[in-house]
Design an enzyme around this catalytic site. Structure first.
Site, short mmCIF file in Angstrom:
data_model
loop_
_atom_site.label_atom_id
_atom_site.label_comp_id
_atom_site.label_asym_id
_atom_site.label_seq_id
_atom_site.Cartn_x
_atom_site.Cartn_y
_atom_site.Cartn_z
N ARG A 120 -13.87 5.67 2.56
CA ARG A 120 -15.06 6.54 2.00
C ARG A 120 -15.31 6.49 0.53
O ARG A 120 -14.55 7.02 -0.38
CB ARG A 120 -14.46 8.21 2.38
CG ARG A 120 -15.48 9.16 2.16
CD ARG A 120 -15.08 10.50 2.36
NE ARG A 120 -13.95 10.96 1.74
CZ ARG A 120 -13.07 12.09 1.80
NH1 ARG A 120 -13.49 12.84 2.93
NH2 ARG A 120 -11.97 12.16 1.06
N LYS A 160 4.24 2.58 10.70
CA LYS A 160 5.24 3.61 10.94
C LYS A 160 4.89 4.67 9.61
O LYS A 160 4.40 4.16 8.61
CB LYS A 160 6.45 3.15 10.65
CG LYS A 160 7.00 2.39 9.24
CD LYS A 160 8.42 2.34 8.95
CE LYS A 160 8.99 3.36 8.22
NZ LYS A 160 8.65 3.49 6.64
N HIS A 207 7.99 -3.48 9.62
CA HIS A 207 8.12 -4.75 8.84
C HIS A 207 9.32 -5.44 8.92
O HIS A 207 9.49 -6.59 8.57
CB HIS A 207 7.33 -4.63 7.46
CG HIS A 207 8.13 -4.05 6.51
ND1 HIS A 207 8.53 -2.50 6.35
CD2 HIS A 207 8.96 -4.48 5.56
CE1 HIS A 207 9.18 -2.49 5.17
NE2 HIS A 207 9.53 -3.69 4.85
N GLU A 220 18.38 0.64 -1.86
CA GLU A 220 17.23 0.33 -2.90
C GLU A 220 17.88 1.03 -3.99
O GLU A 220 18.33 1.91 -4.14
CB GLU A 220 16.16 1.00 -2.43
CG GLU A 220 15.51 0.25 -1.06
CD GLU A 220 14.27 1.02 -0.74
OE1 GLU A 220 13.29 0.70 -0.70
OE2 GLU A 220 14.41 2.29 0.04
N HIS A 254 13.78 0.85 10.72
CA HIS A 254 14.37 -0.32 10.39
C HIS A 254 15.71 -0.27 10.70
O HIS A 254 16.28 -1.37 11.31
CB HIS A 254 14.43 -0.55 8.62
CG HIS A 254 12.80 -0.19 8.18
ND1 HIS A 254 11.56 -0.74 8.82
CD2 HIS A 254 12.33 0.18 6.86
CE1 HIS A 254 10.71 -0.45 8.13
NE2 HIS A 254 10.98 0.03 7.04
N LYS A 305 17.79 5.82 -1.66
CA LYS A 305 17.17 5.27 -3.07
C LYS A 305 18.08 5.46 -4.20
O LYS A 305 19.01 6.58 -4.12
CB LYS A 305 15.99 6.04 -2.97
CG LYS A 305 14.93 6.12 -1.69
CD LYS A 305 13.61 5.29 -1.95
CE LYS A 305 12.97 5.38 -0.97
NZ LYS A 305 12.15 4.12 -0.74
C1 BG6 Z 1 9.50 1.16 3.94
C2 BG6 Z 1 9.76 2.66 3.43
O1 BG6 Z 1 9.22 1.09 5.34
O2 BG6 Z 1 10.27 0.32 3.62
C3 BG6 Z 1 10.04 2.52 1.81
O3 BG6 Z 1 8.98 3.44 3.67
C4 BG6 Z 1 11.07 1.34 1.42
O4 BG6 Z 1 10.62 3.75 1.51
C5 BG6 Z 1 10.31 -0.06 2.13
O5 BG6 Z 1 11.18 1.38 0.02
C6 BG6 Z 1 11.47 -1.01 1.82
O6 BG6 Z 1 11.01 -2.34 2.25
P1 BG6 Z 1 11.75 -3.74 1.73
O7 BG6 Z 1 10.86 -4.65 2.71
O8 BG6 Z 1 11.29 -3.76 0.36
O9 BG6 Z 1 12.99 -3.50 2.04
#
Ligand code: BG6
Length: 513
Positions: free
Chosen positions: A68, A176, A206, A244, A268, A366
């Site tokens: 948009r 997702k 991913h 992370e 994941h 995190k």
């Molecule tokens: C995502 C999450 O699917 O994966 C994020 O929503 C996360 O919160 C991310 O930071 C981490 O991906 P990667 O590939 O950096 O480990």
């Protein structure tokens, strides 16, 4: 319609199952809904540039953005160029960019705007002639799930989702989170499958696009070394960690509704568990691999004592890499009394002959000390040691660690004699590092996954049933946690004390990767 093995080469001498040579999709279009969002800018647009740079896109590849915005094609091209320059993995080449940019189009409109969707349908039709795409198109829904129904209805109304009507293939890509719980996932899956048909739906997790994750299949099923010990007779426990150091960035609205368990454990980490625990697929084809993963996910059991074995936490302010960082509740747009978890740890079982009795410990968080994802198999101790107790004080469990990221590779940890006249056994490790072994750099997960969508290769995309089986694991935790406050941990520490106590209760400790 998608087939199990897609082969685009017409070389009669080539075995259609030979997957070593790069495959290039047929002429096609990809439409991205939500082109101005973070995912599109940081991952999708750079991945298209990288694919083009690697010669993996057909010359007639058209990229369409829908949003948009009162924009023309030029505005879209500028946004995409900036995204590719900022985030692409491969070096910049003007000729590659010019070729890609020449086939980019922007369709302005909101999701309830019939004219905009009619315009999109017409553009795709016209591209049949101008670009020779012959109706081949994929639609990437990089939008909040609440928007799916209206966009899918528009695609149904205009016939865009219909293979027969377009005369080519039509696929939809869904990111997702796939729902919020089992019930909403079933609703969402039914909706998407109704419009596209299950074979044409590609759900992106991913993590499955990461080289090291795909390598789990090679490690387990191309070798003979590991299989004999890959079971409850030899494995004491498994730890799967996705840590992370980063916080929630600018995603407060999404994250506060979601939390660590839904954001990472449900997808994941359970996919990593499935690949670690699955049986050998009868063939290296999507249906066989997904069948085995699904069997594992359905065999996962949640502990009855959730108070002891399902721990969640939320970070408080602390120190990371010498810098003071804010606590979760002080992050921008997070409610002051938020009870969302930024850390989750859980003990699961896998009730199969291979794994019964072996605990699988999963954790994610995190603002932990560092970014690291790994799968560690800890083996049982020798039933008898012919050494004096003092000789083996420094000997731990033998371990096999698959380092998903960073420092991609694998470590084998075992005991070895310390040189000298005494007998002392200490842990040592043997390392395999991708970076040192191979000259090719690993592609980004999105490069691999987007290419597979265009090729119609569904191997790395979870099925509905996998998604639903994963929610069946997470739902009881969410019900148990509802309304309660998470434990707290200081940013820069490895999660709440209660998570350490959870392992101590079982006589184990978390790895400090
Ligand atoms: C995502 C999450 O699917 O994966 C994020 O929503 C996360 O919160 C991310 O930071 C981490 O991906 P990667 O590939 O950096 O480990």
């Amino acid at each position: 319609m998608a087939t199990e093995l897609t082969e685009h080469s017409h070389n009669p001498l080539r075995d259609p199952r030979d997957r070593r040579l790069p495959r290039v999709p047929e002429a096609c279009a990809l439409v991205v809904f939500g082109i101005t969002g973070d995912l599109a800018r940081k991952k999708l647009l750079p991945a298209f540039y990288d694919l083009a740079n690697r010669g993996l896109l057909p010359t007639n590849f058209a990229l369409l953005g829908f949003a948009r915005r009162d924009w023309g094609d030029g505005d879209f091209v500028s946004l995409a160029e900036k995204a590719a320059r900022d985030y692409a993995r491969t070096p910049w080449r003007d000729d590659v960019w010019d070729q890609l940019a020449g086939n980019m189009k922007f369709i302005p409109g909101s999701f309830d705007d019939d004219d905009a969707f009619d315009n999109l349908a017409k553009t795709l039709k016209d591209m049949g002639h101008t670009h020779g795409i012959q109706g081949n198109a994929a639609f990437f829904l990089s939008i909040p799930p609440a928007m799916f129904p209206v966009v899918l209805q528009q695609m149904q109304r205009t016939g865009m989702a219909d293979n027969d009507e377009s005369g080519g293939w039509r696929r939809v890509v869904v990111e997702k989170p796939f729902g919020h719980d089992l019930e909403s996932a079933i609703e969402l899956n039914t909706l998407v499958d109704d419009v596209f048909g299950w074979r044409d739906v590609y759900r992106i997790d991913h993590y499955l696009g990461k080289e090291t994750v795909q390598n789990l299949l090679a490690l387990r099923f191309a070798n003979t070394l590991f299989e004999p010990v890959w079971n409850a007779h030899h494995v004491d426990s498994v730890q799967i960690t996705m840590a992370e150091d980063g916080g929630i960035g600018s995603r407060a609205a999404f994250y506060d509704e979601t939390g660590a368990a839904r954001d990472v454990l449900q997808n994941h980490l359970l996919q990593l568990l499935a690949l670690t625990a699955m049986e050998e697929p009868v063939q290296f084809i999507p249906s066989a691999i997904r069948t085995e993963k699904l069997k594992v996910l359905r065999a996962v059991t949640v502990p009855e004592d959730l108070a002891s074995y399902a721990i969640r936490g939320q970070y408080e302010q602390g120190w990371l890499a010498g810098e003071r960082v804010a606590g979760y509740r002080q992050e921008k747009d997070v409610p002051e009394d938020s009870s969302t978890e930024t850390y989750a740890a859980l003990r699961l079982g896998v009730e199969t002959r291979r794994w019964a009795g072996v605990p699988f410990y999963l954790r994610t968080g995190k603002r932990l000390p560092r970014r690291v994802t790994e799968i560690a198999l800890s083996f049982r101790k020798a039933p008898h040691l012919p050494f004096a107790k003092t000789d083996t004080e420094e000997l731990g469990h033998n371990q096999l660690v698959v380092r998903v990221q960073p420092d991609e590779g694998m470590t084998l940890k075992f005991g070895s004699k310390v040189p000298g006249s005494m007998m002392e056994v200490r842990d040592v490790s043997m390392d395999f590092l991708y970076g040192e072994t191979f000259t090719e750099a690993s592609p980004e997960a999105y490069e691999r996954l987007l290419l597979d969508v265009l090729l119609g290769d569904a191997m790395l995309f979870p099925l509905n049933e996998e998604v639903e089986a994963s929610w069946a694991v997470i739902d009881p935790l969410e019900d148990y946690w509802a309304g309660a406050q998470p434990h707290s941990y200081r940013a820069g520490e490895w999660g709440p004390d209660e998570a350490d106590e959870m392992l101590a209760r079982d006589g184990r400790v978390w790895r400090r990767p």
